[in-house]
Design a protein around this motif. Structure first.
Motif, PDB file in Angstrom:
ATOM      1  N   VAL A  58      82.071  86.253  92.948  1.00 32.44           N
ATOM      2  CA  VAL A  58      83.085  86.850  92.069  1.00 32.44           C
ATOM      3  C   VAL A  58      83.739  85.749  91.244  1.00 32.44           C
ATOM      4  N   THR A  59      84.258  86.134  90.088  1.00 30.68           N
ATOM      5  CA  THR A  59      85.030  85.194  89.275  1.00 30.68           C
ATOM      6  C   THR A  59      86.500  85.252  89.720  1.00 30.68           C
ATOM      7  N   GLN A  60      87.283  84.288  89.266  1.00 32.14           N
ATOM      8  CA  GLN A  60      88.701  84.311  89.604  1.00 32.14           C
ATOM      9  C   GLN A  60      89.372  85.571  89.066  1.00 32.14           C
ATOM     10  N   THR A  61      88.988  85.974  87.865  1.00 33.00           N
ATOM     11  CA  THR A  61      89.556  87.186  87.271  1.00 33.00           C
ATOM     12  C   THR A  61      89.215  88.411  88.092  1.00 33.00           C
ATOM     13  N   GLU A  62      87.963  88.509  88.526  1.00 35.26           N
ATOM     14  CA  GLU A  62      87.549  89.647  89.364  1.00 35.26           C
ATOM     15  C   GLU A  62      88.307  89.661  90.685  1.00 35.26           C
ATOM     16  N   PHE A  63      88.478  88.478  91.257  1.00 39.49           N
ATOM     17  CA  PHE A  63      89.236  88.356  92.498  1.00 39.49           C
ATOM     18  C   PHE A  63      90.666  88.839  92.311  1.00 39.49           C
ATOM     19  N   GLU A  64      91.332  88.354  91.260  1.00 34.17           N
ATOM     20  CA  GLU A  64      92.731  88.694  91.025  1.00 34.17           C
ATOM     21  C   GLU A  64      92.907  90.179  90.722  1.00 34.17           C
ATOM     22  N   GLU A  65      92.007  90.729  89.895  1.00 32.76           N
ATOM     23  CA  GLU A  65      92.125  92.145  89.533  1.00 32.76           C
ATOM     24  C   GLU A  65      91.920  93.038  90.753  1.00 32.76           C
ATOM     25  N   ASP A  66      90.952  92.676  91.585  1.00 33.57           N
ATOM     26  CA  ASP A  66      90.681  93.460  92.790  1.00 33.57           C
ATOM     27  C   ASP A  66      91.849  93.377  93.769  1.00 33.57           C
ATOM     28  N   LEU A  67      92.372  92.176  93.949  1.00 29.62           N
ATOM     29  CA  LEU A  67      93.484  91.985  94.870  1.00 29.62           C
ATOM     30  C   LEU A  67      94.722  92.749  94.403  1.00 29.62           C
ATOM     31  N   ASN A  68      95.030  92.638  93.119  1.00 36.09           N
ATOM     32  CA  ASN A  68      96.205  93.325  92.582  1.00 36.09           C
ATOM     33  C   ASN A  68      96.056  94.838  92.640  1.00 36.09           C
ATOM     34  N   ALA A  69      94.816  95.331  92.530  1.00 32.84           N
ATOM     35  CA  ALA A  69      94.568  96.766  92.664  1.00 32.84           C
ATOM     36  C   ALA A  69      94.879  97.221  94.089  1.00 32.84           C
TER      37      ALA A  69
ATOM     38  N   LYS B 268     104.287  92.991  97.572  1.00 33.59           N
ATOM     39  CA  LYS B 268     103.696  91.701  97.935  1.00 33.59           C
ATOM     40  C   LYS B 268     104.640  90.902  98.817  1.00 33.59           C
ATOM     41  N   ALA B 269     105.936  91.015  98.530  1.00 38.04           N
ATOM     42  CA  ALA B 269     106.923  90.295  99.325  1.00 38.04           C
ATOM     43  C   ALA B 269     106.945  90.799 100.761  1.00 38.04           C
ATOM     44  N   ASP B 270     106.653  92.087 100.938  1.00 42.16           N
ATOM     45  CA  ASP B 270     106.611  92.678 102.278  1.00 42.16           C
ATOM     46  C   ASP B 270     105.349  92.274 103.033  1.00 42.16           C
ATOM     47  N   ALA B 271     104.304  91.955 102.280  1.00 42.42           N
ATOM     48  CA  ALA B 271     102.986  91.741 102.882  1.00 42.42           C
ATOM     49  C   ALA B 271     102.315  90.508 102.270  1.00 42.42           C
ATOM     50  N   SER B 272     102.866  89.354 102.561  1.00 39.56           N
ATOM     51  CA  SER B 272     102.366  88.127 101.935  1.00 39.56           C
ATOM     52  C   SER B 272     101.144  87.540 102.641  1.00 39.56           C
TER      53      SER B 272
ATOM     54  N   LYS C  63      96.381  81.259  97.160  1.00 41.28           N
ATOM     55  CA  LYS C  63      97.631  80.503  97.113  1.00 41.28           C
ATOM     56  C   LYS C  63      98.306  80.665  95.757  1.00 41.28           C
ATOM     57  N   LYS C  64      97.519  80.695  94.674  1.00 41.49           N
ATOM     58  CA  LYS C  64      98.073  80.865  93.333  1.00 41.49           C
ATOM     59  C   LYS C  64      98.738  82.238  93.171  1.00 41.49           C
ATOM     60  N   GLU C  65      98.314  83.189  94.012  1.00 43.21           N
ATOM     61  CA  GLU C  65      98.920  84.525  93.994  1.00 43.21           C
ATOM     62  C   GLU C  65     100.155  84.592  94.895  1.00 43.21           C
ATOM     63  N   ASN C  66     100.560  83.411  95.411  1.00 45.27           N
ATOM     64  CA  ASN C  66     101.711  83.311  96.325  1.00 45.27           C
ATOM     65  C   ASN C  66     101.514  84.121  97.603  1.00 45.27           C
ATOM     66  N   LEU C  67     100.259  84.118  98.070  1.00 44.12           N
ATOM     67  CA  LEU C  67      99.913  84.809  99.304  1.00 44.12           C
ATOM     68  C   LEU C  67      99.374  83.801 100.321  1.00 44.12           C
ATOM     69  N   ASN C  68      99.423  84.183 101.576  1.00 43.73           N
ATOM     70  CA  ASN C  68      98.926  83.333 102.655  1.00 43.73           C
ATOM     71  C   ASN C  68      97.633  83.922 103.216  1.00 43.73           C
ATOM     72  N   LEU C  69      96.532  83.210 103.016  1.00 39.40           N
ATOM     73  CA  LEU C  69      95.245  83.672 103.519  1.00 39.40           C
ATOM     74  C   LEU C  69      95.153  83.394 105.018  1.00 39.40           C
ATOM     75  N   ILE C  70      94.752  84.408 105.775  1.00 41.93           N
ATOM     76  CA  ILE C  70      94.584  84.240 107.216  1.00 41.93           C
ATOM     77  C   ILE C  70      93.200  84.730 107.629  1.00 41.93           C
ATOM     78  N   ASN C  71      92.827  84.432 108.859  1.00 47.52           N
ATOM     79  CA  ASN C  71      91.574  84.933 109.409  1.00 47.52           C
ATOM     80  C   ASN C  71      91.741  85.096 110.909  1.00 47.52           C
ATOM     81  N   PHE C  72      90.776  85.760 111.545  1.00 47.52           N
ATOM     82  CA  PHE C  72      90.847  85.910 112.990  1.00 47.52           C
ATOM     83  C   PHE C  72      90.574  84.566 113.662  1.00 47.52           C
ATOM     84  N   THR C  73      91.052  84.429 114.892  1.00 48.18           N
ATOM     85  CA  THR C  73      90.792  83.224 115.665  1.00 48.18           C
ATOM     86  C   THR C  73      89.401  83.336 116.284  1.00 48.18           C
ATOM     87  N   PRO C  74      88.524  82.372 116.039  1.00 45.56           N
ATOM     88  CA  PRO C  74      87.177  82.454 116.611  1.00 45.56           C
ATOM     89  C   PRO C  74      87.171  82.179 118.110  1.00 45.56           C
TER      90      PRO C  74
END
Length: 220
Positions: A80-91, A103-107, A125-136
């Motif tokens: 995906v491109t950055q634009t596709e990523f951002e548009e999908d996330l914002n949707a 977004k403030a409720d669910a960062s 990070k540029k979207e002011n969000l915190n990326l997380i993942n499961f613990t392996p």
């Protein structure tokens, strides 16, 4: 006290919703649900989402269309491109806004397929969000697999025992763990791990764990 966050993801299936919500209510446990825009849009899931919010669970984003961001075998190859990523996330967040979730409720953001690379992390990070993942370390995230997947399939008993083994063999056990499960799975999987949830919660509580929302676990 030892803490663990129980995280459920959802896209097209929610067959485990009834037993999951009832078990969480009975055990007085707060969990976190990372759902796609597809899930939030689904009219048949509307009352479920409303009730999850009312019960005080964390509701987060899992992408709008459950996109695969990067190649399975060559992780640095973006699909995906950055634009596709951002548009999908914002949707995804637009659908969440219909339930009063900002977004403030669910960062905290859990990527689709739990698969990403450094570039996706930087975009998040540029979207002011915190990326997380499961613990392996356990097989919990394989609760969606079905027998047709061959060697990738994991039975509910195997999944449960992998959680027990990790807890009993690692120095810190499951303390600080993000344990990922699915709110629903394809009908081809008949051995549903969510049926083990009451047993799992009792095991964790007996072993001294407090089950908390993701924002409580990661607040520091």
């Amino acid at each position: 006290m030892k803490k663990i966050a129980l995280v459920f993801t959802g896209d097209e299936f929610a067959d485990g919703a009834e037993i999951i919500t009832k078990t969480l209510q009975t055990e007085k446990v707060k969990a976190s649900f990372f759902l796609t825009g597809n899930f939030y849009r689904n009219a048949s899931f509307r009352s479920l989402i409303t009730n999850l919010k009312k019960d005080g669970h964390y509701l987060g984003a899992h992408s709008d269309k459950h996109l695969l961001y990067c190649d399975w075998t060559k992780r640095d190859s973006l699909l995906v491109t950055q634009t596709e990523f951002e548009e999908d996330l914002n949707a995804n967040y637009r659908e969440m806004a219909k339930f009063g979730i900002s977004k403030a409720d669910a960062s905290f953001f859990l990527p689709p397929y739990e698969w990403y690379n450094k570039t996706v992390a930087s975009w998040t990070k540029k979207e002011n969000l915190n990326l997380i993942n499961f613990t392996p370390g356990t097989r919990s995230n394989a609760d969606y697999t079905d027998p047709e997947m061959g060697k990738s399939y994991r039975s509910s008993d195997e999944i449960f025992q992998s959680i027990v083994k990790y807890n009993e063999t690692k120095p810190n056990g499951l303390n600080g763990f993000i344990l990922l499960l699915h709110i629903g799975t394809d009908s081809k999987r008949t051995d549903k791990f969510y049926d083990q949830l009451p047993k799992l919660l009792r095991y964790l509580k007996t072993n001294g764990y407090e089950l908390v929302r993701i924002d409580n676990l990661l607040k520091d």
